[in-house]
Write an enzyme that holds these catalytic residues in place. Structure first.
Site, short mmCIF file in Angstrom:
data_model
loop_
_atom_site.label_atom_id
_atom_site.label_comp_id
_atom_site.label_asym_id
_atom_site.label_seq_id
_atom_site.Cartn_x
_atom_site.Cartn_y
_atom_site.Cartn_z
N THR A 193 12.83 1.22 -11.89
CA THR A 193 13.11 0.12 -10.97
C THR A 193 14.62 -0.11 -10.95
O THR A 193 15.29 0.08 -11.96
CB THR A 193 12.39 -1.17 -11.37
N GLY A 197 0.50 -2.05 -9.17
CA GLY A 197 -0.55 -3.04 -9.31
C GLY A 197 -1.01 -3.35 -10.71
O GLY A 197 -1.91 -4.17 -10.90
N HIS A 210 5.19 3.56 -4.15
CA HIS A 210 6.54 2.97 -4.26
C HIS A 210 6.46 1.45 -4.39
O HIS A 210 7.29 0.72 -3.86
CB HIS A 210 7.38 3.35 -3.04
N TYR A 261 16.67 10.84 -6.70
CA TYR A 261 16.56 10.98 -5.25
C TYR A 261 17.47 12.15 -4.87
O TYR A 261 18.48 12.41 -5.53
CB TYR A 261 17.04 9.73 -4.53
N ARG A 313 -1.24 -5.25 -13.82
CA ARG A 313 -0.87 -6.59 -14.29
C ARG A 313 -1.65 -7.00 -15.54
O ARG A 313 -1.34 -8.02 -16.15
CB ARG A 313 -1.12 -7.65 -13.20
N LYS A 368 6.92 11.89 -7.98
CA LYS A 368 6.47 10.50 -7.87
C LYS A 368 6.31 10.14 -6.39
O LYS A 368 7.26 10.23 -5.62
CB LYS A 368 7.48 9.56 -8.53
N THR A 375 11.45 11.32 -6.84
CA THR A 375 10.77 10.46 -5.88
C THR A 375 10.70 11.18 -4.54
O THR A 375 11.73 11.58 -3.98
CB THR A 375 11.51 9.12 -5.74
N SER A 430 16.00 4.46 -13.50
CA SER A 430 16.20 4.59 -12.06
C SER A 430 17.56 5.20 -11.75
O SER A 430 18.55 4.92 -12.43
CB SER A 430 16.09 3.21 -11.41
#
Length: 412
Positions: free
Chosen positions: A128, A334, A301, A179, A336, A277, A205, A156
């Site tokens: 991130t 997602g 993403h 990237y 959590r 990814k 990515t 990242s």
């Protein structure tokens, strides 16, 4: 609402969302006059009531109170209508458990191995951007937390601390996210720096030929910090006439011609294993195996690219079946709860990556906050395993969960 946060013996008073709290740190006691050093976890208080932070959602609420709105929106927002952003969470909730009973679970083992690297649990730190917007030490604090919990961090490309700074901050297993830019020499230099500084894999990515349309960033006119990894390579200072300068920077620098043939180019400039990814379909999973990558990460993403793609947990099984065990499959998006981790493992993932939860912990309490987030998820996973009759992650099988598709098939 005036929110008082008490975090391991330190009190922060936030005058509502977006307040700058860092200059307000002080030694503190709880409201009955007792010192707080005896508390081992983050606490917050409303009025005279002191409440322990017990899950990731509560860390998110603390982050919302602490961060300026522009930064909170950047970290939490998704693409366009944010349908996929919501679905990433909701899809997990539609999966239920099929627990087994009368199994000796007096000893549980969460450890696992990814690409030959041991981890204390199947929970990794996702790549991130811009950690220094959440906490002054940025990615260095995150790296220390990952090392302290014996897990893998993926740094990242748009980190606010350099590849070298993070590498020298602590001992730990780290991968580097890449990237590919129009200037291929810049991508090559970053890969070489990562390899030289002990990073163990490259995470490419592959879902960003263009940046997704993120309305929160556009409305807030989001301004990215200077990215130190690119010092001496090219400037990351872009002035956009309207909207987010992130979108302007991406359109100027990212190589939208990137294709499957370029995997060979990447393999030619590094000896490190490469993971892709952003894979969401069986077709692309098969192609990934054919071009010889070391693994794939099922990812949308964080719902920040193309809205109305499916939740990652909804397509995980499709990708796992296409790969057929030939390479590891990981998942992000997602997560959590520890129950979410269990569900992903049951559907075939070898590990999961967490992004936003790390940012929430970092914003609330720096390295300690990230450590607590990882520990919370790990503890929840261990409890879920015990209650489902699993002593190790290898014991978690497809038979332990029931998906919507299973429910429909049972009606046929």
């Amino acid at each position: 609402m005036l929110l008082k946060l008490i975090l391991q013996g330190e009190m922060v008073v936030c005058a509502g969302a977006g307040a700058d709290y860092r200059h307000l740190f002080s030694s503190a006691s709880n409201f009955s006059g007792q010192p707080l050093h005896q508390f081992s976890s983050a606490l917050y208080s409303i009025g005279n009531m002191v409440v322990e932070v017990v899950n990731v959602s509560e860390f998110q609420q603390l982050a919302k109170e602490i961060l300026p709105k522009m930064y909170y929106d950047y970290f939490t927002g998704g693409a366009e209508d944010e349908h996929t952003l919501r679905e990433n969470l909701e899809a997990f909730r539609r999966i239920t458990f099929r627990p087994r009973v009368l199994i000796d679970v007096s000893r549980t083992n969460l450890s696992t191995n990814i690409l030959g690297f041991d981890m204390s649990s199947p929970i990794m730190v996702a790549p991130t951007a811009f950690h220094s917007l959440a906490y002054s030490e940025g990615e260095v604090a995150t790296a220390k937390a990952a090392a302290a919990t014996n897990t893998i961090m993926v740094l990242s490309y748009s980190s606010t601390r350099t590849i070298e700074e993070v590498a020298s901050s602590c001992n730990g297993i780290r991968f580097f996210q890449l990237y590919v830019y129009k200037r291929r020499d810049v991508s090559a230099i970053l890969v070489q720096r990562a390899e030289r500084n002990g990073y163990k894999a490259i995470v490419l990515t592959v879902d960003t030929p263009k940046l997704g349309r993120r309305w929160r960033d556009i409305k807030n006119k989001m301004v990215a910090p200077q990215l130190k990894n690119f010092d001496g390579l090219f400037s990351t200072e872009v002035v956009a006439e309207k909207g987010s300068n992130l979108e302007a920077f991406a359109s100027q620098t990212l190589d939208s011609s990137l294709n499957w043939k370029d995997i060979e180019w990447l393999k030619s400039i590094t000896n490190l294993p490469i993971l892709l990814k952003g894979v969401l379909t069986a077709e692309d999973a098969v192609k990934a195996v054919e071009v010889g990558v070391a693994g794939v990460i099922v990812s949308n993403h964080g719902a920040r690219q193309l809205d109305f793609v499916p939740a990652t947990i909804s397509v995980l099984e499709e990708v796992v079946q296409a790969v057929g065990g030939r390479i590891p499959v990981l998942l992000d998006g997602g997560i959590r709860r520890g129950t979410d981790v269990f569900k992903a493992l049951a559907l075939g993932a070898q590990a999961v990556l967490i992004g936003r939860p790390v940012i929430y912990g970092l914003a609330a309490k720096g390295q300690y906050g990230v450590t607590r987030v990882i520990e919370m998820l790990r503890d929840e996973l261990e409890r879920t395993m015990s209650l489902c009759g699993c002593c190790s992650v290898k014991d978690i099988t497809r038979n332990h969960v029931r998906t919507e598709r299973d429910k429909l098939q049972s009606l046929l």
